[in-house]
Design a protein around this motif. Structure first.
Motif, PDB file in Angstrom:
ATOM      1  N   PHE A 194     -22.190 -26.629  35.727  1.00  0.00           N
ATOM      2  CA  PHE A 194     -22.968 -25.678  36.593  1.00  0.00           C
ATOM      3  C   PHE A 194     -22.512 -25.869  38.231  1.00  0.00           C
ATOM      4  O   PHE A 194     -22.588 -26.729  38.643  1.00  0.00           O
ATOM      5  CB  PHE A 194     -24.238 -26.133  36.356  1.00  0.00           C
ATOM      6  N   ASP A 212     -26.969 -26.128  24.253  1.00  0.00           N
ATOM      7  CA  ASP A 212     -28.121 -25.594  24.567  1.00  0.00           C
ATOM      8  C   ASP A 212     -29.146 -26.377  25.231  1.00  0.00           C
ATOM      9  O   ASP A 212     -30.019 -25.860  26.131  1.00  0.00           O
ATOM     10  CB  ASP A 212     -28.571 -24.567  23.494  1.00  0.00           C
ATOM     11  N   TYR A 263     -22.099 -32.580  30.597  1.00  0.00           N
ATOM     12  CA  TYR A 263     -23.302 -31.694  30.188  1.00  0.00           C
ATOM     13  C   TYR A 263     -23.780 -31.297  31.572  1.00  0.00           C
ATOM     14  O   TYR A 263     -24.672 -30.382  31.631  1.00  0.00           O
ATOM     15  CB  TYR A 263     -24.313 -32.507  29.984  1.00  0.00           C
ATOM     16  N   TRP A 264     -23.193 -31.789  32.914  1.00  0.00           N
ATOM     17  CA  TRP A 264     -23.870 -31.249  34.203  1.00  0.00           C
ATOM     18  C   TRP A 264     -23.056 -30.589  35.050  1.00  0.00           C
ATOM     19  O   TRP A 264     -23.233 -29.883  35.949  1.00  0.00           O
ATOM     20  CB  TRP A 264     -24.938 -32.256  34.717  1.00  0.00           C
ATOM     21  N   THR A 304     -28.791 -27.521  28.821  1.00  0.00           N
ATOM     22  CA  THR A 304     -28.514 -26.192  29.551  1.00  0.00           C
ATOM     23  C   THR A 304     -30.072 -26.059  29.959  1.00  0.00           C
ATOM     24  O   THR A 304     -30.570 -25.751  31.097  1.00  0.00           O
ATOM     25  CB  THR A 304     -28.026 -25.241  28.961  1.00  0.00           C
ATOM     26  N   GLN A 305     -31.035 -26.148  28.775  1.00  0.00           N
ATOM     27  CA  GLN A 305     -32.341 -25.747  29.023  1.00  0.00           C
ATOM     28  C   GLN A 305     -32.975 -26.869  29.922  1.00  0.00           C
ATOM     29  O   GLN A 305     -33.898 -26.483  30.994  1.00  0.00           O
ATOM     30  CB  GLN A 305     -32.932 -25.850  27.464  1.00  0.00           C
ATOM     31  N   ARG A 334     -22.005 -21.165  34.763  1.00  0.00           N
ATOM     32  CA  ARG A 334     -21.577 -22.187  34.034  1.00  0.00           C
ATOM     33  C   ARG A 334     -19.830 -22.047  33.829  1.00  0.00           C
ATOM     34  O   ARG A 334     -19.460 -21.144  33.356  1.00  0.00           O
ATOM     35  CB  ARG A 334     -22.074 -22.051  32.665  1.00  0.00           C
TER      36      ARG A 334
END
Length: 81
Positions: A70, A23, A66-67, A26-27, A17
């Motif tokens: 990663f 959170d 948010y994505w 991510t989950q 990340r």
């Protein structure tokens, strides 16, 4: 750094990340990532597919914040190989 330590310890692939992300986002991403892995997708391809799903979701998590944090490092092939 930490990635190198994991590689030396024997981890074939790391999902990294680049910045702090919510959170729940991510989950959700990691749950779908492991579902893709179990379905036989490659490690890098699994992450790519999940990111595309989030882009097309129409939710708040479609935003790259948010994505896009990663990335995968290491072996890109499916777990079976």
């Amino acid at each position: 750094g930490l990635r190198r330590a994991f590689a030396i310890a024997g981890a074939e692939t790391q999902v990294l990340r680049l910045w702090q992300v919510d959170d729940f986002a991510t989950q959700s991403l990691m749950t779908r990532y492991y579902e893709q892995l179990l379905a036989g997708q490659g490690r890098a391809e699994s992450l790519r597919q999940v990111q595309i799903e989030l882009i097309n979701s129409g939710s708040i998590y479609a935003h790259p914040f948010y994505w896009a944090a990663f990335i995968t490092a290491g072996d890109w092939r499916p777990l079976d190989e």
